[in-house]
Write a protein that holds these residues in place. Sequence first.
Motif, PDB file in Angstrom:
ATOM      1  N   LYS A   2       0.726  -1.059  -0.445  1.00 34.20           N
ATOM      2  CA  LYS A   2      -0.195  -0.550   0.187  1.00 34.20           C
ATOM      3  C   LYS A   2       0.582   0.994   0.132  1.00 34.20           C
ATOM      4  CE  LYS A   2      -4.457  -1.902   1.967  1.00 34.20           C
ATOM      5  NZ  LYS A   2      -5.364  -1.929   3.232  1.00 34.20           N
ATOM      6  N   MET A   3       0.244   2.356  -0.578  1.00 36.46           N
ATOM      7  CA  MET A   3       0.919   3.913  -0.139  1.00 36.46           C
ATOM      8  C   MET A   3      -0.050   4.598  -0.142  1.00 36.46           C
ATOM      9  SD  MET A   3       1.052   4.601  -5.150  1.00 36.46           S
ATOM     10  CE  MET A   3       1.779   6.242  -4.329  1.00 36.46           C
ATOM     11  N   LEU A   4       0.451   5.907   0.458  1.00 42.73           N
ATOM     12  CA  LEU A   4      -0.215   7.008   0.848  1.00 42.73           C
ATOM     13  C   LEU A   4      -0.312   7.784  -0.821  1.00 42.73           C
ATOM     14  CD1 LEU A   4      -1.065   9.441   3.082  1.00 42.73           C
ATOM     15  CD2 LEU A   4       0.417  10.219   2.201  1.00 42.73           C
ATOM     16  N   ARG A   5      -1.585   8.057  -0.661  1.00 43.88           N
ATOM     17  CA  ARG A   5      -2.207   9.033  -2.021  1.00 43.88           C
ATOM     18  C   ARG A   5      -2.594   9.854  -1.345  1.00 43.88           C
ATOM     19  NH1 ARG A   5      -3.829   4.288  -6.405  1.00 43.88           N
ATOM     20  NH2 ARG A   5      -6.410   4.562  -5.104  1.00 43.88           N
ATOM     21  N   PRO A   6      -2.386  11.529  -2.204  1.00 38.91           N
ATOM     22  CA  PRO A   6      -3.151  12.207  -1.540  1.00 38.91           C
ATOM     23  C   PRO A   6      -4.582  12.775  -2.940  1.00 38.91           C
ATOM     24  CG  PRO A   6      -1.071  13.211  -3.065  1.00 38.91           C
ATOM     25  CD  PRO A   6      -0.841  11.831  -2.845  1.00 38.91           C
ATOM     26  N   GLY A  76       7.920  -2.805  -3.802  1.00 41.29           N
ATOM     27  CA  GLY A  76       6.486  -2.595  -4.486  1.00 41.29           C
ATOM     28  C   GLY A  76       6.261  -0.550  -4.997  1.00 41.29           C
ATOM     29  N   GLY A  77       7.388  -0.893  -4.719  1.00 44.16           N
ATOM     30  CA  GLY A  77       7.606   1.056  -4.778  1.00 44.16           C
ATOM     31  C   GLY A  77       7.559   2.142  -3.771  1.00 44.16           C
ATOM     32  N   ASP A 134      -1.860   0.214  -7.975  1.00 43.82           N
ATOM     33  CA  ASP A 134      -2.626   0.758  -8.548  1.00 43.82           C
ATOM     34  C   ASP A 134      -3.596   0.323  -8.928  1.00 43.82           C
ATOM     35  OD1 ASP A 134       0.059   0.635  -9.548  1.00 43.82           O
ATOM     36  OD2 ASP A 134       0.500  -1.816  -9.454  1.00 43.82           O
ATOM     37  N   SER A 135      -4.412   0.364  -7.573  1.00 46.58           N
ATOM     38  CA  SER A 135      -6.011   0.348  -7.902  1.00 46.58           C
ATOM     39  C   SER A 135      -6.374   1.814  -7.714  1.00 46.58           C
ATOM     40  CB  SER A 135      -5.959   0.090  -5.863  1.00 46.58           C
ATOM     41  OG  SER A 135      -5.873   1.354  -5.220  1.00 46.58           O
TER      42      SER A 135
END
Lengths: 153, 579
Positions: A2-6, A76-77, A134-135
Amino acid sequence: MKMLRPSRMERCIGCHSCSLACARQVFKQLSWTNAGIRIHSSGGITTGFEARTCVACDPAPCAAACPTEAIIQRQGGGVRLKQDACIRCGACAKACPVDAILISPEDGLAYLCIHCGRCVAYCPHECLELAEKDSPFCAPDSPYEDACTLAEK
Amino acid sequence: MAVHPFRVLHVRLDQGKGQVLELPGRAEHLGGSGLAAMLYQQFGDLTLPALHPSQPLIFAIGPLTGWFPLMSKTVCGFKSPYTEEYAETHAGGRLGLSLRFSGLDALVLTGAAARLTCLVVGSNRMEFHDVNFMKGMDVFTTGKHMRRYGKSNAGHRSTLRIGPAGENQSAFACINVDTYRHFGRLGAGAVLGAKQVKGLIVAGDRSLPLPENKNYPKLFKEIHTALTATDMMRKYHDLGTPINMAVLNGIRALPWRNLQATTDACIDDVSGERFAEQLLLRKTACAGCPVGCIHIGLLRQLFAEDHNYLYRQVGYDHETVFANGSMLGMTKAWKILVLLDEAEKQGLDAISSGVALAWATEAFEKGLISEKETLVPLKWDDVESYRLACVHLGLASNEFYRLLAQGVLKAAAVYGGADFACVLGQEMAGYATGENFFISQAMGFRYSHLDSAGYSYDQKTKDKDAAKAIEFMIEDEKARVMLCSLVSCLFARSAYTPEKVHEALIATDQPELAEALDSSVEAIRRTRWRLKLQSGYAPEQVQLPKRFLEVETWKGKMDPAYVEELKTLYAQKIREMGA
């Protein structure tokens, strides 16, 4: 991973609660700059707000540039950060393509997002989300939920 | 543990120098309101006029600023050119956090620069920029030019500036803070203008270590959750304070057309609901506040044929909507935004300018003044005339506007019409709720609806027990003195009870302040009243203009005997508090 996305910064009211939460919880400071996410106006307050934060590159140029492995590629980034190993050279910030790394003028250390998501709960308008890289962008109560669902199909 | 001294930056504008001072007294003066009063005692001189260069202009934050949500405001202490009394005005925006992150508890400006100046301060910066080219510039243009001086702190700085009204030393001149907030009332903008400071940037460019205890993050989360996950703040971020327009109109307590009426059928066209439906573009927040109560309206205007539009983003709230709306007989919400936008450009306190134009309109109707004085024909609901009059107020275009911009009663002393001057210490706030509010604003420390909730007391209480009413005001004032010394937004007053403030001070390793809280608040209140009394304030002399006694609300007509009783008792209490 998972990543933080604004994802929904058009909702941002400029309260800086996310930056303050990151600095408080991750970096143990009272700060609106020494944090992994920093809020800027887009050119005066009338133009709304932008979040300066890591976009989870894979491979990450900052990790490649770091000479002491204080910044390590995350699977995964994105990256992991070991501030103790940072020698304050600033190479990571120069390598970052989106200016997401702050070299603090106070201590010379690198401050960047580690995608822990601890800021998310402090945003009053769900501008931020911790999601699979990528969601599609959407929130549970987003008016765009239908569109997101369609995109998934 | 030793109590840290206050860290104060004193800038001597006449010398182009400054000095960081470490001053004792934190446990006694707390910060904000208390610190501003303490610093005025040290740097000010009540015997000199308000606009004398040596008078200080003080910006002070408090012991909880930045540490907890909604601890986001700054107190400005100064001698008011409107009243020639010691005064306070408060603002939000980013200034509170910017001062905290500059490592300062307060900033004090004394002296006057030789030429128009933009001052930049930060944790390791102090610069004086000659900005003579900004002379006469409006607030928005000034802000755009000022960005060049704060580029390295974009997003993490505060930008204060004045417009023509401040340069012309209007007693209605405000200091604009970060575009949508203001040190609005009692003429702080004129004091900055007298110091030849067009703008001030505070760069919040350093950080602080967290207290080493587990209670702080836990308490932060608890307070943040109470403020965001409950309905506690809903009225402020939903329709915002303009929700009051329809509510007050419904109980015949909304001033219309210079308080000639208290209700009107066209309320639906200027209500908070109408703004939200038709004009609300977005909301924004002060730094460190997740509530987001700043309502910004979209003003779309046709400027040429063939569908050529321009747009502006205009902040609005109850007070400014009342003063430039119902008070001027406006029948459309968009017209109010036109006036607020103009007041913003001129750097005027939009409450005072709206109420002053309402008085001028009635004086015009009654033939006390004519177009010779007003330069444009003033008529209820005539937005373009009012917009031009607003420009004239900012520019002090002639003797009439110069006088009017010193306060409605100053103009009325020359042209007549004092009976219908809607002045309660300064131009009234938007509540015609009754005797308790009129007295609370007319005699309160800041001449503001924020000194104590007299407007709420009017709505909750039917009896006319003056002793009980004054007791309420005194108690309510005390709670507000505490919050204004911390410095909290007053919208958070239900979250920050004395018990919670006590916990917050302990959690931030300030136990001495927690222990002394009750006595320090009493002492701060005494100091503030003492300063005001020493500067010439005589509560016994306060007069309500006749118009207020003609008001009729849902409770009926005003009771002059009750007004007198309130006044006498409040004057006694003020004398005791400031003894």
